[in-house]
Design a protein around this motif. Structure first.
Motif, short mmCIF file in Angstrom:
data_model
loop_
_atom_site.label_atom_id
_atom_site.label_comp_id
_atom_site.label_asym_id
_atom_site.label_seq_id
_atom_site.Cartn_x
_atom_site.Cartn_y
_atom_site.Cartn_z
N GLY A 1 -67.99 -30.60 9.62
CA GLY A 1 -68.39 -31.88 9.06
C GLY A 1 -67.26 -32.68 8.45
N ARG A 2 -66.32 -31.99 7.82
CA ARG A 2 -65.15 -32.68 7.27
C ARG A 2 -63.97 -31.72 7.36
N GLN A 3 -62.78 -32.28 7.27
CA GLN A 3 -61.57 -31.47 7.44
C GLN A 3 -61.42 -30.46 6.30
N LEU A 4 -61.18 -29.22 6.68
CA LEU A 4 -60.98 -28.16 5.70
C LEU A 4 -59.69 -28.42 4.92
N LYS A 5 -59.77 -28.30 3.60
CA LYS A 5 -58.58 -28.44 2.76
C LYS A 5 -58.18 -27.04 2.31
N PHE A 6 -56.97 -26.64 2.67
CA PHE A 6 -56.47 -25.31 2.31
C PHE A 6 -56.30 -25.24 0.79
N PRO A 7 -56.69 -24.11 0.16
CA PRO A 7 -56.58 -23.99 -1.30
C PRO A 7 -55.13 -24.16 -1.77
N GLU A 8 -54.87 -25.17 -2.59
CA GLU A 8 -53.51 -25.47 -3.02
C GLU A 8 -52.93 -24.40 -3.94
N LYS A 9 -53.79 -23.57 -4.56
CA LYS A 9 -53.26 -22.50 -5.41
C LYS A 9 -52.59 -21.42 -4.57
N ILE A 10 -52.88 -21.41 -3.25
CA ILE A 10 -52.25 -20.45 -2.35
C ILE A 10 -51.00 -21.06 -1.72
N ALA A 11 -51.14 -22.23 -1.13
CA ALA A 11 -50.01 -22.93 -0.51
C ALA A 11 -50.44 -24.37 -0.21
N VAL A 12 -49.47 -25.24 -0.08
CA VAL A 12 -49.74 -26.63 0.25
C VAL A 12 -49.40 -26.83 1.72
N THR A 13 -50.37 -27.33 2.49
CA THR A 13 -50.17 -27.53 3.93
C THR A 13 -51.05 -28.66 4.44
N SER A 14 -50.62 -29.26 5.52
CA SER A 14 -51.44 -30.26 6.19
C SER A 14 -52.09 -29.66 7.44
N LEU A 15 -51.82 -28.38 7.71
CA LEU A 15 -52.43 -27.73 8.87
C LEU A 15 -53.94 -27.66 8.72
N ARG A 16 -54.63 -27.83 9.82
CA ARG A 16 -56.09 -27.84 9.80
C ARG A 16 -56.60 -26.54 10.41
N LEU A 17 -57.19 -25.70 9.58
CA LEU A 17 -57.73 -24.41 10.02
C LEU A 17 -59.22 -24.52 10.25
N TYR B 1 -49.43 -20.92 12.71
CA TYR B 1 -49.71 -20.69 11.29
C TYR B 1 -48.74 -19.72 10.63
N GLN B 2 -47.67 -19.33 11.33
CA GLN B 2 -46.73 -18.37 10.75
C GLN B 2 -46.07 -18.89 9.48
N SER B 3 -45.70 -20.17 9.46
CA SER B 3 -45.05 -20.72 8.26
C SER B 3 -46.00 -20.71 7.07
N LEU B 4 -47.29 -20.96 7.32
CA LEU B 4 -48.28 -20.93 6.24
C LEU B 4 -48.46 -19.50 5.72
N ILE B 5 -48.46 -18.55 6.63
CA ILE B 5 -48.54 -17.13 6.23
C ILE B 5 -47.34 -16.78 5.36
N SER B 6 -46.14 -17.18 5.79
CA SER B 6 -44.92 -16.87 5.05
C SER B 6 -44.93 -17.51 3.67
N GLU B 7 -45.35 -18.76 3.60
CA GLU B 7 -45.40 -19.45 2.30
C GLU B 7 -46.39 -18.78 1.36
N SER B 8 -47.55 -18.37 1.91
CA SER B 8 -48.54 -17.68 1.09
C SER B 8 -47.99 -16.36 0.58
N GLN B 9 -47.28 -15.62 1.43
CA GLN B 9 -46.70 -14.34 1.03
C GLN B 9 -45.61 -14.53 -0.02
N GLN B 10 -44.83 -15.60 0.11
CA GLN B 10 -43.80 -15.88 -0.90
C GLN B 10 -44.41 -16.18 -2.26
N GLY B 11 -45.64 -16.69 -2.25
CA GLY B 11 -46.35 -16.96 -3.51
C GLY B 11 -47.06 -15.74 -4.06
#
Length: 199
Positions: free
Chosen positions: A111-127, A163-173
Motif C-alpha cells: 500500500g505504501r513504500q516501506l521505510k527502513f527503521p532509521e535506528k538500524i540504518a538510513v537507506t533509500s532502498l525499498r525492501l 542489499y549488501q551495503s545495507l547489511i554491512s551498515e547494519s552490522q557496523q551499527g
C-alpha cells in the motif's frame, strides 16, 4: 523441441510433484496454465506467429517480440510497478532466528513504500519485508522476486548484492543482519531460496 524442453535447464528451482489428488482438486484452468506454461505452448504472440495464426508477434504494451518469458517476466511496460535488482553478492543462510526473541517487529511494503527503521540504518532502498528485534539487535531483510524460472539463481544473486551495503551498515551499527531474498518463478515454481530462508 528445444523450446518445450527449456524447463530441463532450470537451476535453483525446487521440484514440484503433483499427485493425482492434487490434479483432481486443482481448477481446470490452473492446471492447463501450469502445464502449458512449462512446455511453452500458451498462445503468446510469438507462438501464434509460429503457428501461422497471426502475422504480428509484438507485445501490445511495448511492441517487442512477445514470447512467454517477455510476457511473464521481462516486459518493461508491464513491470512498471516492479523494482528490478542490481549486482550480485555473497549468499547468507541462517535458520530459526525468530525463536531467539519475542519482540520482533515487522514492516511490509504493502500500500505504501516501506521505510527502513532509521535506528538500524538510513537507506533509500525499498525492501518488501523487514523484521527486527530491538532486544537482541537482529534484523532480517526479505525481498521477493518473481523471475523467469531459468533466471532464479541470477535473480537471487542480484538481490544479495543489492542489499549488501545495507547489511554491512547494519552490522557496523552493532546489529546481526540477514539478507534473505526469496524467488518464486513467474509460472509458480519456487526457488531453493524459499526453503533456505527459514526464519
Amino acid at each position: 523441441m528445444k523450446q518445450q524442453g527449456s524447463w530441463t535447464r532450470w537451476e535453483g528451482v525446487r521440484g514440484r510433484s503433483l499427485s493425482w489428488m492434487d490434479i483432481w482438486n486443482m481448477e481446470g484452468h490452473r492446471i492447463k496454465f501450469l502445464l502449458s506454461s512449462v512446455y511453452d505452448v500458451l498462445p503468446t504472440p510469438t507462438n501464434l506467429q509460429r503457428w501461422k495464426l497471426t502475422e504480428d508477434p509484438s507485445c501490445a504494451l511495448c511492441k517487442r517480440p512477445a514470447n512467454l518469458e517477455h510476457i511473464l517476466s521481462s516486459c518493461r511496460a508491464g513491470l512498471t510497478e516492479g523494482r528490478p535488482g542490481e549486482k550480485a553478492g555473497k549468499e547468507y543462510r541462517y535458520l530459526g532466528i525468530l525463536g531467539t526473541a519475542d519482540d520482533w517487529e515487522m514492516r511490509v511494503d504493502l500500500g505504501r513504500q516501506l521505510k527502513f527503521p532509521e535506528k538500524i540504518a538510513v537507506t533509500s532502498l525499498r525492501l518488501d519485508i523487514v523484521l527486527w528485534s530491538q532486544t537482541t539487535w537482529q534484523v532480517a531483510l526479505i525481498e521477493l522476486t518473481v523471475p523467469w524460472e531459468e533466471r532464479i539463481e541470477k535473480a537471487h544473486e542480484r538481490k544479495l548484492g543489492k542489499y549488501q551495503s545495507l547489511i554491512s551498515e547494519s552490522q557496523q551499527g552493532g546489529w546481526r543482519a540477514w539478507n534473505l531474498p526469496v524467488e518464486v518463478g513467474c509460472r509458480g515454481f519456487s526457488g531453493q531460496s524459499l526453503w533456505r530462508a527459514h526464519l
